[in-house]
Design an enzyme around this catalytic site. Structure first.
Site, PDB file in Angstrom:
ATOM      1  N   ASP A  62      34.363  44.642  37.708  1.00 17.77           N
ATOM      2  CA  ASP A  62      35.393  43.669  37.344  1.00 17.77           C
ATOM      3  C   ASP A  62      34.728  42.327  37.043  1.00 17.77           C
ATOM      4  O   ASP A  62      33.826  41.902  37.778  1.00 17.77           O
ATOM      5  CB  ASP A  62      36.392  43.468  38.482  1.00 17.77           C
ATOM      6  CG  ASP A  62      37.213  44.713  38.778  1.00 17.77           C
ATOM      7  OD1 ASP A  62      37.032  45.722  38.072  1.00 17.77           O
ATOM      8  OD2 ASP A  62      38.026  44.663  39.725  1.00 17.77           O
ATOM      9  N   HIS A 114      41.599  43.593  32.730  1.00 20.32           N
ATOM     10  CA  HIS A 114      41.773  43.078  34.092  1.00 20.32           C
ATOM     11  C   HIS A 114      42.916  42.058  34.098  1.00 20.32           C
ATOM     12  O   HIS A 114      42.981  41.190  34.965  1.00 20.32           O
ATOM     13  CB  HIS A 114      40.475  42.441  34.582  1.00 20.32           C
ATOM     14  CG  HIS A 114      40.401  42.262  36.079  1.00 20.32           C
ATOM     15  ND1 HIS A 114      40.991  43.125  36.971  1.00 20.32           N
ATOM     16  CD2 HIS A 114      39.802  41.305  36.834  1.00 20.32           C
ATOM     17  CE1 HIS A 114      40.763  42.715  38.206  1.00 20.32           C
ATOM     18  NE2 HIS A 114      40.049  41.601  38.151  1.00 20.32           N
ATOM     19  N   HIS A 118      45.184  35.569  36.619  1.00 19.66           N
ATOM     20  CA  HIS A 118      44.681  36.240  37.818  1.00 19.66           C
ATOM     21  C   HIS A 118      45.630  35.954  38.976  1.00 19.66           C
ATOM     22  O   HIS A 118      45.442  35.043  39.772  1.00 19.66           O
ATOM     23  CB  HIS A 118      43.263  35.775  38.144  1.00 19.66           C
ATOM     24  CG  HIS A 118      42.493  36.770  38.959  1.00 19.66           C
ATOM     25  ND1 HIS A 118      42.632  36.888  40.309  1.00 19.66           N
ATOM     26  CD2 HIS A 118      41.600  37.728  38.589  1.00 19.66           C
ATOM     27  CE1 HIS A 118      41.852  37.854  40.764  1.00 19.66           C
ATOM     28  NE2 HIS A 118      41.203  38.385  39.728  1.00 19.66           N
ATOM     29  N   HIS A 208      31.554  44.387  41.101  1.00 17.80           N
ATOM     30  CA  HIS A 208      31.930  43.189  40.340  1.00 17.80           C
ATOM     31  C   HIS A 208      30.731  42.634  39.589  1.00 17.80           C
ATOM     32  O   HIS A 208      29.582  42.880  39.960  1.00 17.80           O
ATOM     33  CB  HIS A 208      32.493  42.116  41.275  1.00 17.80           C
ATOM     34  CG  HIS A 208      33.750  42.522  41.979  1.00 17.80           C
ATOM     35  ND1 HIS A 208      33.746  43.348  43.074  1.00 17.80           N
ATOM     36  CD2 HIS A 208      35.056  42.224  41.728  1.00 17.80           C
ATOM     37  CE1 HIS A 208      34.987  43.555  43.483  1.00 17.80           C
ATOM     38  NE2 HIS A 208      35.794  42.889  42.683  1.00 17.80           N
TER      39      HIS A 208
END
Length: 274
Positions: A62, A114, A118, A208
Site C-alpha cells: 500500500d 487505495h 484516506h 507498505h
C-alpha cells in the site's frame, strides 16, 4: 363433544407457541441486524486469501504518502527477480508522484486502488463512498492507461454498504491474511518472522511502501528468499483470484479497520516478534 374441544385447545396452544417463537426470532434478527455476518456468494465479501493447493502467494504494497520508500522496494523486487506483485495506490499520492506510478506500471506490477480520501469509508454516506471510489478510479486510469478493478480501502475499513457499492462499481475488495506489521516498524527480524511463519498457500500478504515504513526494504529480500526456499511462487492478486474460487470470509457489518484488526495483535507482536 368435550373431547373435540380438548383436541382443538391443544392445537391452538401449539400453534400459539409456534407463532410466538417466530415473532421472537424475527425480533432477535431485527435487534441484531447490525451484527449479522455476510457470506459469499450470497452477498459480496472481502477477499482475504484464496484456497488452493498450489504454493502461490501474493505480495501486496500500500502507498498513500511519501517518495523515499517506493523506489528501494521496487529495486529489491527487481534484484530478486520478482515479476509479480500488487501495489494499492491512493489517487492523491499517485497524482503527486506520477513518475513512481509509471515505474511501478513499467515494471509490470499490478496496480489496484487505495481509494481517494484516506478516511474510513464505513463512516461515509453511500454517495460519498461512490464518489471516493470513482474519483480514484478516474485518476488511476488516466495515469496508468488501465482501469483497476481491485481496491483495498483506506485503513482496511469497510462495512456491508461499502462492499455492495464496490461490487456495483465492478471492484473486488482485497484484504489480507498475513499482516507484516511493517507499518509499526517493529524491527526487521520481527517483520521477517511474522511473514515467513504465517505465510500459506493462497495467502495475501500486507506490506507498505509509504514513507512511514522504515524497515520493509530491509526485511523484503530475506522474506523473498525464505518464501522461495519453502517453494512459494509470487503472483499478483488477480492471478491468485483467477486460478481458483476466492474464499469469502465472514465480514462484520461494522468497521474492520486496522485498529480493530490489529491493535492488540500489534502490541503482542511488538513484544514477542510474532
Amino acid at each position: 363433544m368435550n373431547f373435540f374441544y380438548v383436541l382443538n385447545g391443544r392445537k391452538l396452544k401449539r400453534n400459539f407457541l409456534i407463532v410466538l417463537a417466530l415473532v421472537f426470532s424475527v425480533g432477535v434478527i431485527y435487534a441484531e441486524r447490525d451484527n449479522i455476518t455476510v457470506f459469499a456468494p450470497q452477498q459480496p465479501a472481502a477477499i482475504y486469501s484464496v484456497p488452493t493447493d498450489k504454493k502461490v502467494i501474493a505480495l501486496t504494497f500500500d502507498i498513500s504518502w511519501g517518495d523515499k520508500r517506493a523506489e528501494p522496494i521496487l529495486k529489491v523486487l527487481e534484484d530478486k527477480g520478482v515479476k509479480q506483485a500488487t501495489f494499492f495506490l491512493s489517487s492523491p499520492w499517485s497524482q503527486s508522484h506520477p513518475d513512481i506510478v509509471k515505474d511501478i506500471a513499467n515494471d509490470g506490477f499490478e496496480i489496484g486502488s487505495h481509494g481517494h480520501k484516506h478516511d474510513n469509508y464505513s463512516k461515509l454516506s453511500d454517495e460519498e463512498i461512490r464518489t471516493q471510489i470513482t474519483t480514484a478510479h478516474t485518476i488511476l486510469s488516466d495515469l496508468t492507461g488501465k482501469q483497476p478493478n481491485l481496491i483495498r480501502l483506506p485503513n482496511g475499513d469497510f462495512d456491508k454498504r461499502v462492499l455492495r457499492i464496490a461490487e456495483e462499481l465492478n471492484y473486488k475488495v482485497i484484504q489480507w491474511d498475513t499482516d507484516s506489521l511493517d507499518w509499526l516498524n517493529i524491527g526487521t527480524d520481527k517483520i521477517i518472522n511474522r511473514v515467513v511463519s504465517r505465510a500459506h498457500n493462497g495467502d495475501i500478504i500486507l506490506m507498505h511502501a509509504s514513507d512511514s515504513v522504515k524497515q520493509t526494504h530491509e526485511a523484503l529480500p530475506v522474506i523473498i528468499d525464505e518464501l522461495r526456499a519453502k517453494g512459494y511462487e509470487f503472483v499478483t492478486v488477480s492471478e491468485l483470484i483467477n486460478q481458483t474460487e476466492s474464499e469469502g470470509r465472514a465480514v462484520q457489518d461494522k468497521t474492520t479497520s486496522l485498529t480493530m484488526l490489529g491493535l492488540e495483535e500489534a502490541v503482542t507482536a511488538a513484544d514477542t516478534g510474532y
